[in-house]
Scaffold this active site. Structure first.
Site, short mmCIF file in Angstrom:
data_model
loop_
_atom_site.label_atom_id
_atom_site.label_comp_id
_atom_site.label_asym_id
_atom_site.label_seq_id
_atom_site.Cartn_x
_atom_site.Cartn_y
_atom_site.Cartn_z
N ASP A 13 0.86 -1.17 0.00
CA ASP A 13 0.00 0.00 0.00
C ASP A 13 0.90 1.23 0.00
OD1 ASP A 13 -2.04 -1.79 0.21
OD2 ASP A 13 -2.75 -1.13 2.18
N ASP A 131 -15.35 -4.10 -0.91
CA ASP A 131 -14.93 -3.84 0.46
C ASP A 131 -16.17 -3.62 1.30
OD1 ASP A 131 -12.36 -3.82 -0.64
OD2 ASP A 131 -12.45 -1.66 -0.99
#
Length: 238
Positions: A13, A131
């Protein structure tokens, strides 16, 4: 060496050009680990096939931000790269494909305009990121929650050209508490699409559990690697 029947996706990330991990997707929780390219090179040395990259700057802003960093990872490692974060139009997709990215992940835009996502999947290698917070789809860097259930959203892509679904239980992400396997299986069965588990990966025991689930094809490993819960050098990648 442990042979893994799943496709393993080590994760990077990127926030402010650094490799970080968040807890539950909260920007303020970012923990910095180092340089993205150096981690990608390590994953390559471990014989990984893929690297999963999220441009967190883009996820929060909606603008492709770390293109040069991702380009260097593609060029210098030769890994297959799947990228998500703030990809909301065809131009952004093209920019990633043009630098050699193997798959792009559509999240917020896919919820807003499923027909666009399906159309893009007919022309580009596209994954859908689902998500979920409390069973509902979270968007825009997980700061917003829709009224659409994750299972309904997954079901809407059945029989489409989408190449993969990446499902994350936001409540578990970054907490090393174990993957939500039941949720992942439900997403897989409702979509009929190659499904990658994400969020909460703890250690090799999660791999063993996921390997028993025929519907689940892969798993993303993030904080568990960075915190030393798993040694990727001990895994024989598929």
């Amino acid at each position: 060496m442990r042979k893994v029947p799943l496709e393993i996706f080590p994760a990077i990330d990127i926030l402010d050009s650094k490799a970080v991990r968040l807890s539950k997707g909260e920007k303020s929780s970012a923990k910095i680990y180092g340089e993205p390219l150096e981690f990608a090179k390590f994953f390559k040395d471990c014989n990984a096939n893929w690297v999963h990259i999220v441009d967190l700057d883009a996820a929060f802003s909606g603008t492709v931000t770390n293109l040069e960093t991702i380009k260097s990872i593609v060029k210098e490692t030769g890994l297959k790269v799947q990228v998500g974060g703030g990809i909301r139009d065809e131009d952004a997709i093209k920019r990633y494909i043009d630098i050699g990215v193997s798959r792009v992940i559509l999240g917020s835009v896919a919820l807003k305009d499923p027909s666009f996502a399906k159309k893009m999947a007919e022309n580009y290698p596209v994954a859908i990121g689902i998500d979920a917070k409390d069973g509902k789809v979270a968007t825009h860097g997980w700061v917003e929650t829709s009224t659409t259930t994750a299972l309904d959203f997954a079901r809407s892509f059945k029989d489409s050209k989408v190449s993969a679904i990446i499902c994350t239980d936001v409540s578990k992400d970054g907490l090393l508490s174990g993957v939500n396997i039941d949720y992942t299986k439900a997403i897989a069965s409702n979509s009929g699409i190659f499904t990658i588990a994400s969020g909460g990966f703890k250690d090799v025991s999660d791999i063993d559990k996921l390997a028993l689930c025929e519907d689940i094809g892969g798993v993303i490993i993030g904080r568990a690697f960075y915190e030393g819960n798993i040694d990727l050098r001990s895994i024989k990648f598929r």
